[in-house]
Structures are given as structure tokens and as C-alpha cells.
Design a protein around this motif. Structure first.
Motif, PDB file in Angstrom:
ATOM      1  N   LEU A  18       0.797  -1.224   0.000  1.00  0.00           N
ATOM      2  CA  LEU A  18       0.000   0.000   0.000  1.00  0.00           C
ATOM      3  C   LEU A  18       0.831   1.275   0.000  1.00  0.00           C
ATOM      4  CD1 LEU A  18      -2.813  -1.010   2.527  1.00  0.00           C
ATOM      5  CD2 LEU A  18      -2.721  -1.360   0.048  1.00  0.00           C
ATOM      6  N   LEU A  19       2.067   1.197   0.453  1.00  0.00           N
ATOM      7  CA  LEU A  19       2.930   2.378   0.516  1.00  0.00           C
ATOM      8  C   LEU A  19       3.667   2.548  -0.810  1.00  0.00           C
ATOM      9  CD1 LEU A  19       4.415   1.817   4.076  1.00  0.00           C
ATOM     10  CD2 LEU A  19       2.421   3.191   3.435  1.00  0.00           C
ATOM     11  N   VAL A  34       2.537   7.644   0.852  1.00  0.00           N
ATOM     12  CA  VAL A  34       1.483   6.992   0.066  1.00  0.00           C
ATOM     13  C   VAL A  34       0.636   8.080  -0.578  1.00  0.00           C
ATOM     14  CG1 VAL A  34      -0.043   6.745   2.083  1.00  0.00           C
ATOM     15  CG2 VAL A  34      -0.411   5.314   0.078  1.00  0.00           C
ATOM     16  N   SER A  40      -6.198   3.515  -5.874  1.00  0.00           N
ATOM     17  CA  SER A  40      -5.678   3.009  -4.599  1.00  0.00           C
ATOM     18  C   SER A  40      -6.524   1.841  -4.100  1.00  0.00           C
ATOM     19  CB  SER A  40      -5.703   4.100  -3.521  1.00  0.00           C
ATOM     20  OG  SER A  40      -4.860   5.162  -3.836  1.00  0.00           O
ATOM     21  N   TYR A  58      -1.568   1.252   6.892  1.00  0.00           N
ATOM     22  CA  TYR A  58      -0.440   2.078   6.429  1.00  0.00           C
ATOM     23  C   TYR A  58       0.657   2.095   7.497  1.00  0.00           C
ATOM     24  CZ  TYR A  58      -3.512   4.087   2.764  1.00  0.00           C
ATOM     25  OH  TYR A  58      -4.343   4.293   1.686  1.00  0.00           O
ATOM     26  N   VAL A 104       3.729   8.656   6.413  1.00  0.00           N
ATOM     27  CA  VAL A 104       3.469   7.739   7.515  1.00  0.00           C
ATOM     28  C   VAL A 104       4.763   7.629   8.319  1.00  0.00           C
ATOM     29  CG1 VAL A 104       2.660   5.448   8.162  1.00  0.00           C
ATOM     30  CG2 VAL A 104       1.860   6.486   6.016  1.00  0.00           C
ATOM     31  N   ILE A 123       0.169   9.699  10.896  1.00  0.00           N
ATOM     32  CA  ILE A 123       0.010   9.965   9.468  1.00  0.00           C
ATOM     33  C   ILE A 123      -0.213  11.457   9.324  1.00  0.00           C
ATOM     34  CG2 ILE A 123      -1.410   9.568   7.419  1.00  0.00           C
ATOM     35  CD1 ILE A 123      -2.082   6.807   8.619  1.00  0.00           C
TER      36      ILE A 123
END
Length: 158
Positions: A18-19, A34, A40, A58, A104, A123
Motif C-alpha cells: 500500500l505504501l 502513500v 488506490s 499504512y 506515515v 500519518i
């Protein structure tokens, strides 16, 4: 300073990475980035973004990237770890909006010899904190053996 591709640092693959990339890392910290867009994973068109509940993942992946980066520094392999819990996850927004870029941040506050660790995570977007939590993780020496032993121990007699 340049860092390895994020896919080389986490034990995830394909769309579940995801990053996007690592921005910085040192002995106790890592910052990853991200970008939120319509493609996404977990993007929700009616909300025009990704639900802030995904922030826990995340954070967990940033912790995995931290562990992978530390392993690479010592010549070790990237290993599987387990998210044990998120304490006081506090999101200031319901959705991370489309076209936003998130940073993050993870800071290691505890690392036990037994593989247990704790990280203060947050975040941010443009310097504003959108979510924060303390994440507890476990990285066994041998994940396959740990899972096998866990499965054997989970069998119940009727």
C-alpha cells in the motif's frame, strides 16, 4: 539519501503493497509516503478517498518497511511480522482524500529480544497530523514454525 524500493522491504506483494516509497529512515524511525488516488486499494468512490481506518494498515506496513530496512542493513532477510494491536487509534478525518499525499511516520519505542515491538505512529498531510496510534507488533524468528506451532496448539478436543 536513496532507499530501496518499498517492495524490497515489506513481505507483501502485488496490490497489497500500500505504501509508495520510503522517504527517510534511521535506527529508530522511518517515514514512508502513500499517494491517494482513484486506483488506490480500498479507494471508495462515493467518499472520494480511502477510509481513515486503513491508516492502521499504512502504519503496520511502515513498521514492516522499518524492520525490512533494518534487516537489510545487517544483511538479513525481510521477515514476516504480525500486527498485534493498535492502541488509541485517533483519526482526525473520516477519509484520506483523493489526490492527497500522506507521510506515515513510525518511531520504535520498544523492541524485545522475543520479537515484540511497539511503535508510536502518525500519518500527516502537509505537516498536519491526520491520524496517530501506538502499534504493537510481533516478529518471530521463524514465522512458518510459529504459525505451525500456533495451528497445532489451536486444535481443540471435543
Amino acid at each position: 539519501m536513496s532507499f530501496p524500493d518499498i517492495r524490497e522491504l515489506v513481505p507483501h506483494s502485488g496490490a497489497m503493497v500500500l505504501l509508495d516509497r520510503v522517504l527517510s529512515a534511521d535506527a529508530e524511525n522511518l517515514c514512508a509516503e502513500v499517494s491517494i488516488h482513484a486506483g488506490s486499494v480500498f479507494y471508495d468512490a462515493p467518499s472520494a478517498g480511502v477510509g481513515s481506518w486503513v491508516g492502521v494498515e499504512y502504519m503496520a506496513q511502515a513498521i514492516a518497511a522499518y524492520a525490512g530496512y533494518q534487516a537489510r542493513l545487517t544483511g538479513g532477510p525481510v521477515k514476516i511480522g504480525f500486527l498485534l494491536g493498535a492502541r488509541r487509534y485517533d483519526a482526525q478525518v473520516p477519509v484520506f482524500p483523493c489526490d492527497s499525499v500522506l507521510q506515515v511516520h513510525v518511531h520504535q519505542v520498544l523492541q524485545g529480544e522475543n520479537g515484540l515491538g511497539a511503535f508510536e505512529c502518525r500519518i500527516e498531510m502537509a505537516g498536519v497530523v491526520l491520524a496517530q496510534s501506538t502499534i504493537t507488533v510481533f516478529q518471530p524468528e521463524d514465522a512458518k514454525q510459529f504459525l505451525q506451532e500456533s495451528m497445532n496448539g489451536a486444535q481443540y478436543e471435543s
